[in-house]
Design a protein around this motif. Structure first.
Motif: not given
Length: 123
Positions: A1-10, A118-121
């Motif tokens: 199953m895919s794995y995601i690294d997520g980021f939010v930055l200014a 957990v959900v992928s469409l």
């Protein structure tokens, strides 16, 4: 199953191109180490919230825009192996060296984490 690294930055608006160059170099390393894709998305329609929002989350200043980023890996095993290589000083890639490819933003205000989908469409 895919794995995601997520980021939010200014990122300072004046550093947009520097950020794009920095991310292009860094994301190439992730792709070479097995990532499926890497996205860097510059704020376009980011509403101001009353209790919280993207700008508040990273304490963005008036001269900064929010960037929402993620890296998709085929699975967590590939991601963990790639991160171990990136963090190993003996195998360091100059594209990941903060002295050779400095972050054009305040990394202390970056939010990041690893996520299991957990959900992928889609098509």
């Amino acid at each position: 199953m895919s794995y995601i690294d997520g980021f939010v930055l200014a990122v300072p608006k004046a550093n947009k191109q520097k950020f794009i160059d920095h991310a292009t170099d860094g994301n190439a390393v992730f792709i070479e180490l097995g990532a499926v894709r890497a996205w860097e998305c510059w704020a376009d329609d980011v509403p101001v919230g009353k209790q919280t929002d993207f700008r508040m989350a990273v304490k963005a200043k008036d001269d900064e825009d929010v960037v929402f980023s993620w890296i998709e890996w085929p699975d967590k095993t590939v991601r963990d192996a790639a991160m171990a290589k990136i963090m190993d000083p003996k195998n360091s890639d100059p594209r990941m060296d903060p002295e050779k490819n400095p972050m054009p933003f305040d990394g202390a205000r970056m939010i990041f984490g690893g996520f299991v989908p957990v959900v992928s469409l889609g098509k």
